[in-house]
Every structure is written in structure tokens, then in C-alpha cells.
Design an enzyme around this catalytic site. Structure first.
Site, PDB file in Angstrom:
ATOM      1  N   CYS A 117     102.064 -39.394  18.923  1.00 47.87           N
ATOM      2  CA  CYS A 117     102.190 -37.997  18.380  1.00 47.87           C
ATOM      3  C   CYS A 117     101.279 -37.459  17.233  1.00 47.87           C
ATOM      4  O   CYS A 117     100.906 -36.740  17.349  1.00 47.87           O
ATOM      5  CB  CYS A 117     104.101 -37.830  18.516  1.00 47.87           C
TER       6      CYS A 117
HETATM    7  N1  LIG Z   1     109.343 -40.681  21.632  1.00 46.50           N
HETATM    8  C1  LIG Z   1     108.521 -40.287  21.650  1.00 46.50           C
HETATM    9  O1  LIG Z   1     108.355 -38.740  21.291  1.00 46.50           O
HETATM   10  C2  LIG Z   1     107.346 -40.799  21.685  1.00 46.50           C
HETATM   11  C3  LIG Z   1     107.054 -42.312  22.136  1.00 46.50           C
HETATM   12  N2  LIG Z   1     106.302 -42.686  22.292  1.00 46.50           N
HETATM   13  C4  LIG Z   1     106.378 -44.383  23.131  1.00 46.50           C
HETATM   14  O2  LIG Z   1     106.311 -44.465  24.414  1.00 46.50           O
HETATM   15  C5  LIG Z   1     106.873 -45.567  24.434  1.00 46.50           C
HETATM   16  C6  LIG Z   1     108.605 -45.120  24.703  1.00 46.50           C
HETATM   17  O3  LIG Z   1     109.468 -45.051  23.692  1.00 46.50           O
HETATM   18  P1  LIG Z   1     110.190 -43.588  23.998  1.00 46.50           P
HETATM   19  O4  LIG Z   1     110.388 -43.262  25.872  1.00 46.50           O
HETATM   20  O5  LIG Z   1     110.931 -43.196  22.999  1.00 46.50           O
HETATM   21  O6  LIG Z   1     111.319 -44.956  24.231  1.00 46.50           O
HETATM   22  P2  LIG Z   1     112.753 -45.081  24.444  1.00 46.50           P
HETATM   23  O7  LIG Z   1     113.658 -46.027  23.613  1.00 46.50           O
HETATM   24  O8  LIG Z   1     113.379 -43.852  24.536  1.00 46.50           O
HETATM   25  O9  LIG Z   1     112.886 -45.942  26.581  1.00 46.50           O
HETATM   26  C7  LIG Z   1     112.581 -47.100  26.808  1.00 46.50           C
HETATM   27  C8  LIG Z   1     112.015 -47.681  28.161  1.00 46.50           C
HETATM   28  O10 LIG Z   1     112.221 -48.659  28.815  1.00 46.50           O
HETATM   29  C9  LIG Z   1     112.667 -49.714  28.632  1.00 46.50           C
HETATM   30  N3  LIG Z   1     112.690 -50.600  28.453  1.00 46.50           N
HETATM   31  C10 LIG Z   1     112.439 -51.297  27.464  1.00 46.50           C
HETATM   32  N4  LIG Z   1     112.392 -52.809  26.704  1.00 46.50           N
HETATM   33  C11 LIG Z   1     112.181 -53.025  28.327  1.00 46.50           C
HETATM   34  C12 LIG Z   1     111.478 -54.143  29.192  1.00 46.50           C
HETATM   35  N5  LIG Z   1     111.011 -55.523  28.362  1.00 46.50           N
HETATM   36  N6  LIG Z   1     111.544 -54.235  29.728  1.00 46.50           N
HETATM   37  C13 LIG Z   1     111.792 -52.556  30.941  1.00 46.50           C
HETATM   38  N7  LIG Z   1     112.130 -51.452  30.669  1.00 46.50           N
HETATM   39  C14 LIG Z   1     112.164 -51.573  29.089  1.00 46.50           C
HETATM   40  C15 LIG Z   1     114.542 -48.639  27.917  1.00 46.50           C
HETATM   41  O11 LIG Z   1     115.641 -49.823  28.268  1.00 46.50           O
HETATM   42  P3  LIG Z   1     117.098 -49.719  28.138  1.00 46.50           P
HETATM   43  O12 LIG Z   1     117.703 -48.525  28.021  1.00 46.50           O
HETATM   44  O13 LIG Z   1     117.167 -50.676  28.496  1.00 46.50           O
HETATM   45  O14 LIG Z   1     116.606 -49.733  25.819  1.00 46.50           O
HETATM   46  C16 LIG Z   1     113.739 -47.542  27.841  1.00 46.50           C
HETATM   47  O15 LIG Z   1     114.300 -47.289  29.255  1.00 46.50           O
HETATM   48  C17 LIG Z   1     107.251 -46.382  23.098  1.00 46.50           C
HETATM   49  O16 LIG Z   1     106.285 -47.422  23.173  1.00 46.50           O
HETATM   50  C18 LIG Z   1     106.669 -44.642  22.950  1.00 46.50           C
HETATM   51  O17 LIG Z   1     106.313 -45.993  20.904  1.00 46.50           O
HETATM   52  C19 LIG Z   1     104.707 -42.470  22.285  1.00 46.50           C
HETATM   53  C20 LIG Z   1     104.644 -41.094  22.099  1.00 46.50           C
HETATM   54  C21 LIG Z   1     105.325 -39.792  21.872  1.00 46.50           C
HETATM   55  C1  LIG Z   2     110.055 -40.058  14.536  1.00 46.46           C
HETATM   56  C2  LIG Z   2     109.498 -41.353  14.804  1.00 46.46           C
HETATM   57  O1  LIG Z   2     110.490 -42.577  14.688  1.00 46.46           O
HETATM   58  N1  LIG Z   2     108.137 -41.566  15.792  1.00 46.46           N
HETATM   59  C3  LIG Z   2     108.025 -42.825  16.021  1.00 46.46           C
HETATM   60  C4  LIG Z   2     106.579 -42.507  16.542  1.00 46.46           C
HETATM   61  C5  LIG Z   2     106.110 -41.482  17.679  1.00 46.46           C
HETATM   62  C6  LIG Z   2     105.349 -42.222  18.935  1.00 46.46           C
HETATM   63  O2  LIG Z   2     104.172 -41.239  18.830  1.00 46.46           O
HETATM   64  O3  LIG Z   2     105.407 -43.127  19.560  1.00 46.46           O
HETATM   65  P1  LIG Z   2     104.069 -44.384  19.563  1.00 46.46           P
HETATM   66  O4  LIG Z   2     103.406 -44.458  18.773  1.00 46.46           O
HETATM   67  O5  LIG Z   2     105.319 -44.895  19.523  1.00 46.46           O
HETATM   68  O6  LIG Z   2     103.954 -44.246  20.979  1.00 46.46           O
HETATM   69  C7  LIG Z   2     107.722 -43.445  14.541  1.00 46.46           C
HETATM   70  O7  LIG Z   2     107.103 -42.832  13.415  1.00 46.46           O
HETATM   71  O8  LIG Z   2     107.351 -44.733  14.693  1.00 46.46           O
END
Ligand SMILES: NC(=O)C1=CN([C@@H]2O[C@H](COP(=O)(O)OP(=O)(O)OC[C@H]3O[C@@H](n4cnc5c(N)ncnc54)[C@H](OP(=O)(O)O)[C@@H]3O)[C@@H](O)[C@H]2O)C=CC1
Ligand SMILES: CC(=O)N[C@@H](CCC(=O)OP(=O)(O)O)C(=O)O
Length: 308
Positions: A117
Site C-alpha cells: 500500500c
Molecule cells: N492489510 C493491508 O492493508 C494489506 C495487506 N497486504 C498483504 O496481504 C497479505 C495478507 O495480509 P492481511 O490480509 O492484512 O493479513 P490477515 O492477517 O488479516 O490475513 C491473513 C490470512 O492468512 C491466513 N494464514 C496465515 N498463515 C497461513 C498459512 N500458513 N496457511 C494458510 N493460511 C494462512 C490467516 O489465517 P489465521 O486467521 O489462521 O491467522 C488469515 O486468514 C500479507 O502478505 C500482507 O502483507 C498487502 C497490502 C495491504
Molecule cells: C499499518 C501496517 O502495519 N501496514 C503494513 C503494510 C501494509 C501493506 O501494504 O502490506 P504488505 O506490504 O504487507 O503487503 C506494515 O507496515 O507492515
């Protein structure tokens, strides 16, 4: 025939948002894993290998494991939302507007790394000026940002919202990444076309979704003679012809007294602003960390890949 999509991590923050965006669509068939089986490797492997496109919404290690589950299967295409492959030259970087031909690269790719992000904002501001030679190699680029707390996934959401937790965070706004080695710096450097890593200082506010990313610049340190107007003209030209990255007109930004980090929550666009007068500009990207910063971009990339 509807394309089969499997979202590995569909019950997490990013995965759920992608699922919601696709709920009404008839051109895709969502393969789903029950919540209680979400970490079942055999079931995940079967589903990943049954998909036309697997969208990975997992931590980095689990993403790498999921990609490993595809060994020998050359037909499944992958969009990974983690940090694992964002500077891997074998993966297309999923920021369609960052170059004129990037959407074509994504359309043709088997592997797409969805951007972080913060980098979406930072690269959106820096790359056009680096590509035009306006930010010189010697410029010490700095990036400051604030994100909604959903950016930290399920764990940070619980820490911010659940007062009964031992690790509850009650601060209305906090800095983190204090060692200045955030995991997004490599992709900002690579795709921002920077010769050295920028100083990146992120922060989180007590609001769920939204983000501001700021890149302040001294005009006299740039290559050539520049004003807020000339920088704005570079952005307008660079982002012309598409409507997801919007360059806010100077008369509109000039009339603002404040900029709201939450303003684009729930939307998949990103707005770019050029503020400042005299010898400085502050370049600002405004987006939803879960929209153009994550799930919105993932769906946009999926649509590009399906249009190949
Ligand atoms: N949130 C954001 O704004 C952004 C996130 N991202 C990226 O997206 C990805 C997901 O992040 P986010 O959705 O925020 O994370 P969350 O923690 O909200 O969700 C991650 C999900 O993955 C599951 N999980 C974790 N480990 C495993 C595994 N070994 N096998 C199967 N499922 C698993 C978790 O299950 P459980 O419930 O059991 O923990 C959970 O449902 C990350 O790599 C993050 O860096 C990228 C851009 C922005
Ligand atoms: C507020 C906050 O904790 N933000 C996350 C980044 C969110 C994001 O862009 O996610 P990934 O790069 O993990 O996909 C962090 O700083 O690690």
C-alpha cells in the site's frame, strides 16, 4: 466459461475484501475453503491447482509455500499480495499505471506481485519524476506516511479494537518502523527507480481504512527549473488516459486547508496532489490501503490477466 479463482487467505483482511468485490460477478467462479480448514495444506494445494488464477492473501512464508505447491503445474496463474516477490524480476509488478506498458506486462504475466500500500503511493509520486530525470541521483528522497490500522491485518486490527487484550494499543496515532528498515523500502527503491533507498517513516492512525503518503521536495535541488505547476504538468501527462490514478487540479488542491487520510476509504482509486509554494513542494498520494493499496489492485490485476 467462468474463470476459476481461489483466494488463499480468503478469511483474512485482504482476502475478505477481494471476495466482497467479486461477490456479484458472474464471470468468475470462486473456489472456497471453509474457515476451519484455512490452514489445511492438502486442501489448499488441491484448490490452488484447480484454479485458473490463485490470489494469495497470506504472510510472506505462506505465500512462498503456496507457490511451491504449484511445482510442475504451468497453467495456474498467481497474484501474490505479500512482500515475497515484489522485487523478483520473474514476477510482473502489479501497479498497472506505473508505466505506459505495465498493464500489458500484467496482462501477459503468469506471476503478478501486487504492490504494497505505501509503495503504491510512493512509487506513484516518485517514478514519473525519476523517469523524466527531474529527481537527480543525488537527491535524498524521504517518504512519510499514515495508514489506517487495517493495514496491519487481523493482528493489528485486534490490538487497536479489543481493549481487553494485553497488547492493546490505545494511541490515536503512532510512528513505527523506527529502525527505518520497513519491508516496503526495497520495492519503493526498485520501482521508484531510485539509486539508493529512501528514508521511509510510516505511521498508523486510529481509523480503519485510508492512507496519505508524502514526498516533500526542495525545488532548487531538482534537475532543471521547477515549480509546483511544472511538477503537476509532468504528473498530468504521465497519468493521462486512465482514471484510476487521478492528478488533482492545482486550483482544487490550492483551495484545501486540510487533507483527510480517510477520504478514499472504500474506493479503488488513488489521488495525487502537488502542494506548496516558494521553494518547496509536498507531493501527496491519497488512497485506501485496502483498495488501490491491496484488494482493489488485486482485482484490477485479475481483470487484466483475464482479458489476455
Ligand atoms: N492489510 C493491508 O492493508 C494489506 C495487506 N497486504 C498483504 O496481504 C497479505 C495478507 O495480509 P492481511 O490480509 O492484512 O493479513 P490477515 O492477517 O488479516 O490475513 C491473513 C490470512 O492468512 C491466513 N494464514 C496465515 N498463515 C497461513 C498459512 N500458513 N496457511 C494458510 N493460511 C494462512 C490467516 O489465517 P489465521 O486467521 O489462521 O491467522 C488469515 O486468514 C500479507 O502478505 C500482507 O502483507 C498487502 C497490502 C495491504
Ligand atoms: C499499518 C501496517 O502495519 N501496514 C503494513 C503494510 C501494509 C501493506 O501494504 O502490506 P504488505 O506490504 O504487507 O503487503 C506494515 O507496515 O507492515
Amino acid at each position: 466459461m467462468a474463470a476459476k479463482i481461489f483466494i488463499d487467505g480468503e478469511h483474512g483482511t485482504t482476502g475478505l475484501q477481494i471476495r466482497t468485490r467479486m461477490a456479484e460477478r458472474r464471470d468468475v467462479e470462486l473456489l472456497s475453503i471453509p474457515h476451519e480448514e484455512r490452514r489445511n495444506p492438502k486442501m489448499r494445494e488441491d484448490l490452488i491447482n484447480s484454479a485458473d488464477i490463485a490470489i494469495l492473501c497470506l504472510p510472506d512464508d505462506a505465500s512462498r509455500e503456496a507457490v511451491g505447491m504449484l511445482a510442475g503445474n504451468n497453467s495456474v496463474r498467481v497474484i501474490d499480495t505479500s512482500t515475497a516477490y515484489r522485487v523478483d524480476p520473474d514476477w510482473a509488478y502489479g501497479f498497472a499505471e506505473m508505466d505506459r506498458d505495465q498493464s500489458a506486462r500484467i496482462r501477459a504475466a503468469r506471476h503478478v506481485a501486487n504492490p504494497g500500500c505505501y509503495p503504491t503511493g510512493a512509487i506513484g509520486l516518485i517514478r514519473p519524476l525519476r523517469a523524466a530525470g527531474i529527481i537527480p541521483d543525488s537527491y535524498p528522497v524521504t517518504i512519510n506516511a499514515i495508514s489506517g490500522y487495517t493495514g496491519g491485518g487481523k493482528n493489528l486490527i485486534a490490538q487497536m479494537e479489543d481493549e481487553s487484550r494485553e497488547d492493546h494499543i490505545d494511541a490515536p496515532h503512532f510512528l513505527y518502523g523506527l529502525k527505518l528498515a520497513h519491508k516496503h523500502v526495497p520495492e519503493m527503491t526498485t520501482h521508484g527507480l531510485l539509486p539508493r533507498a529512501p528514508v521511509f517513516s510510516p505511521s498508523v492512525g486510529r481509523f480503519p481504512q485510508g492512507m496519505l503518503v508524502q514526498v516533500p521536495l526542495y525545488l532548487e535541488e531538482l534537475e532543471g527549473t521547477h515549480t509546483a505547476e511544472s511538477i503537476h504538468a509532468v504528473f498530468s501527462d504521465y497519468y493521462g488516459g486512465q482514471d484510476i490514478v487521478q492528478v488533482v487540479p492545482l486550483d482544487e488542491s490550492g483551495a484545501l486547508a486540510r487533507l483527510n487520510a480517510e477520504a478514499l476509504a472504500g474506493q479503488d482509486i488513488m489521488k495525487l496532489y502537488v502542494f506548496g509554494s516558494g521553494g518547496y513542494v509536498n507531493l501527496v498520494a491519497q488512497l485506501d490501503n485496502l483498495g488501490k493499496g491491496a484488494s482493489g489492485a488485486a482485482v484490477q490485476n485479475m481483470d487484466l490477466m483475464l482479458s489476455a
